[in-house]
Each structure stands twice: as structure tokens, then as C-alpha cells.
Design an enzyme around this catalytic site. Structure first.
Site, PDB file in Angstrom:
ATOM      1  N   GLY A 311       0.832  -1.198   0.000  1.00 20.63           N
ATOM      2  CA  GLY A 311       0.000   0.000   0.000  1.00 20.63           C
ATOM      3  C   GLY A 311       0.865   1.246   0.000  1.00 20.63           C
ATOM      4  N   GLU A 312       0.350   2.309   0.593  1.00 21.54           N
ATOM      5  CA  GLU A 312       1.058   3.592   0.739  1.00 21.54           C
ATOM      6  C   GLU A 312       1.247   4.335  -0.580  1.00 21.54           C
ATOM      7  OE1 GLU A 312       4.815   2.816   2.663  1.00 21.54           O
ATOM      8  OE2 GLU A 312       3.896   1.714   4.325  1.00 21.54           O
ATOM      9  N   GLY A 313       0.867   3.714  -1.704  1.00 19.23           N
ATOM     10  CA  GLY A 313       1.143   4.274  -3.020  1.00 19.23           C
ATOM     11  C   GLY A 313       2.403   3.712  -3.639  1.00 19.23           C
TER      12      GLY A 313
END
Length: 345
Positions: A311-313
């Protein structure tokens, strides 16, 4: 609720873009996905010479009431602890932002902790985590609308700063549970195919997670309208990301779609405004169960498959150099006529 004005790109430019790409000094189609990306970005920006300026990654963070039911291997406090790691530059997203020139913004959408906003966290806290949707709606209509508005506001700020390409990430223990329910309800995929390990559940843990989510759906007495599904089962950070995606599309920005959570946010956004997907580049297929299924539901063909599930980009930023290459291709390659080369296709 805030309305958005999202138009499909004007098709009149498409033949000219295709002609330019086909007349670059290469066999037609020989640069594959780069050609498709150049066409898409040219259409988004409505120009034969697209560009990418000031890429930004916004992480929306919030806690989830459903965590009380033991659906995650990680404890809730990981949400705020990882935000501290973002601030210190030690997370996965940090090195990728540094490597690829992304500005990172961290937004508190609803973390159940008093965060140090003076250190650069953007305070858009709606409440300290969602309610437990096993028993009641995760948020009220007013809270949902506040999330949509705040997500849109963040994107407008990025756009005003000169950004025309943007990615979104999330931090919120328990958000794979909300994503699983969203994709089941919004894409008609059996729930059991949507539920995965999240941050590391074993087979027994996944089964427990499924049973909790199944009971939550059984207890739901609302409508099948997308906005009601978002409100009842959503995360504050997820709904904020939906608002951000819709605003980015209205502003004709290139949206880099990250992993399982953000793909489900794009799914939700598309159920509200179908044209939003014209502005979306799906960057990777992650390692979470169900990600491939929701990508298929969106008819999306991701650029990467690296087994990521952070996640997190991170997956979106990893894919950025490929997107940059597509733009460089259409702008920097010579044409057959310009290079005095006979067409060889």
C-alpha cells in the site's frame, strides 16, 4: 453531497494522436504498452505533446472500528506508528518518492491518536476511527460528505501547485476488510473470493475474517446504492481517496492507481462517476487475494506484477518511470519524415 463534472476525453483528438505515435521511427505497435499509455495521457491532457509535472503522492490515514473483531494480524496502533515512520523518511513509500521525485503528503482522515500536526501531517480528521460496521454504519452521511470534500480539497491544492499527475496511498489497519466488502457489493464478486491475508493472517485468521465480514453483510439493512455501501462499510481514508480521485478526474489529472485498497477506491469512484476510469492508470496487481478479481471487474490491465502488498502508493510510484517513458517516447522520438527514414511497416 458535492457533485463533480467529469467528462470523457474529447475523441476528436484520438486519430491525430494515433497518427503521431504510428509515425515515430519504429514499427507500428512495437513499443506496446508505452504506445497505449502515450495515447491515454495525450487524450487526458488533450494534446499531441503531453507532459508530466510535479508528481505527488497523498497518503490518507485512518483507523477502522472493525479491527475490534480481530480481522487483522496487526494492532490498531500500527496506523499512527507508521505515520511517524513516514515523517522520519524510513518507510517504503519514502525511498520511492525520493527515487522518482514525488512530493509526499500525509493526511489524517481519522486516526485514533493525537498526531503531531506541527511536524507536517495535514489534519483533516473526521473522527477517531470509524464505528464497527458489524453492528452499525461506519460513518454518518455528514461524515462521508466531509471525507469526499476533504479528499477533493487536497487534490485541488496539488493541482494549484502545478501537479498534473497524482497517486494515492493509504494507511489504516483493517482497511482490507472494508475493501473486500466494497468489491463484493459493488462488483458482485463472492465475498469469499475477496477476503485475503491483509497484513499477514494465516488460513485460520482469513477464515475468521471472512466470517466476521459475512455477518456484517448479513446485518446490513441498507440499500444497494453505491453511496450507501461506501458509508456503511467504508474507511474514512478510503472515502477521502474516492473524493480525491473524482476531483483529480474533474481536473483532468493523470491518476496512478496503487494496490488492492486504492483499486477498490477507484471501483467505488467509478460506480459514482463512470468516466473517472478514463483518467486512471492501473499500476500493478498486488499479492492480496481479490486484487486480480477487482482489476478484472474494472477491465484494467496493470503495468506491473511484483507481488507487492504494502500500500502507501508504493506500487503506483514504482510504475511511474514506465509512464514517464511513454510521455518521453511521444515527445522525443523522431518521425519517419523528420528523420528521412522510409516507413518500414
Amino acid at each position: 453531497m458535492k457533485t463533480f463534472h467529469i467528462d470523457q476525453p474529447d475523441e476528436q483528438l484520438r486519430p491525430a494522436l494515433i497518427d503521431k505515435i504510428n509515425n515515430l521511427t519504429k514499427p507500428k505497435g512495437s513499443l506496446g504498452r508505452l504506445e497505449e499509455l502515450a495515447l491515454q495521457i495525450g487524450m487526458i491532457q488533450q494534446t499531441l505533446s503531453p507532459c508530466l509535472t510535479r508528481p505527488q503522492n497523498i497518503i490518507f490515514a485512518a483507523d477502522h472500528g472493525i479491527v475490534e473483531e480481530g480481522v487483522s494480524l496487526s494492532p490498531k496502533e500500527i496506523t499512527w506508528q507508521q505515520i511517524s515512520n513516514f515523517l522520519h523518511g524510513g518507510a517504503g513509500v519514502n525511498f520511492l518518492c525520493r527515487q522518482h521525485g514525488f512530493e509526499l503528503k500525509i493526511v489524517d482522515a481519522g486516526v485514533d491518536y493525537e498526531l503531531p500536526y506541527e511536524k507536517g501531517i495535514i489534519n483533516r480528521k473526521v473522527r477517531r476511527g470509524t464505528r464497527n460496521y458489524l453492528h452499525e454504519a461506519a460513518m454518518t452521511q455528514e461524515e462521508l460528505e466531509q471525507c469526499i470534500d476533504s479528499g477533493a480539497e487536497m487534490v485541488r491544492q496539488c493541482h494549484d501547485d502545478g501537479s498534473n499527475v497524482i497517486s494515492f496511498g493509504e494507511m489504516g489497519i483493517g482497511n482490507t476488510s472494508s475493501s473486500s466488502i466494497w468489491m463484493s457489493c459493488l462488483a458482485g464478486i463472492p465475498l469469499e473470493e475477496c477476503v485475503g491475508a491483509g497484513s499477514g493472517l494465516d488460513h485460520k485468521g482469513i477464515r475468521h475474517k471472512y466470517e466476521v465480514l459475512r455477518h456484517a453483510l448479513d446485518n446490513y439493512s441498507g440499500t444497494s446504492e453505491p453511496i450507501d455501501i461506501l458509508r456503511y462499510f467504508g474507511g474514512l481514508e478510503m472515502v477521502m481517496a474516492v473524493g480525491a480521485m473524482l476531483q483529480a478526474a474533474e481536473l483532468r489529472m493523470v491518476i496512478l492507481v496503487d494496490g488492492f485498497i486504492m483499486t477498490n477506491c477507484m471501483l467505488a469512484a467509478s460506480r459514482l462517476y463512470p468516466a473517472v476510469t478514463d483518467y486512471a492508470v492501473f499500476c500493478h496487481c498486488g499479492d492480496e487475494a481479490g486484487h486480480r478479481r477487482v482489476l478484472d471487474a474494472l477491465h484494467a490491465h496493470p503495468l506491473l506484477d511484483l507481488g507487492l502488498r504494502l500500500g502507501e502508493g508504493t506500487g503506483a510510484i514504482c510504475a511511474y518511470p514506465i509512464i514517464d517513458s511513454a510521455v518521453r517516447m511521444i515527445n522525443e522520438m523522431d518521425t519517419f519524415a523528420g528523420a528521412a527514414i522510409t516507413k518500414y511497416f
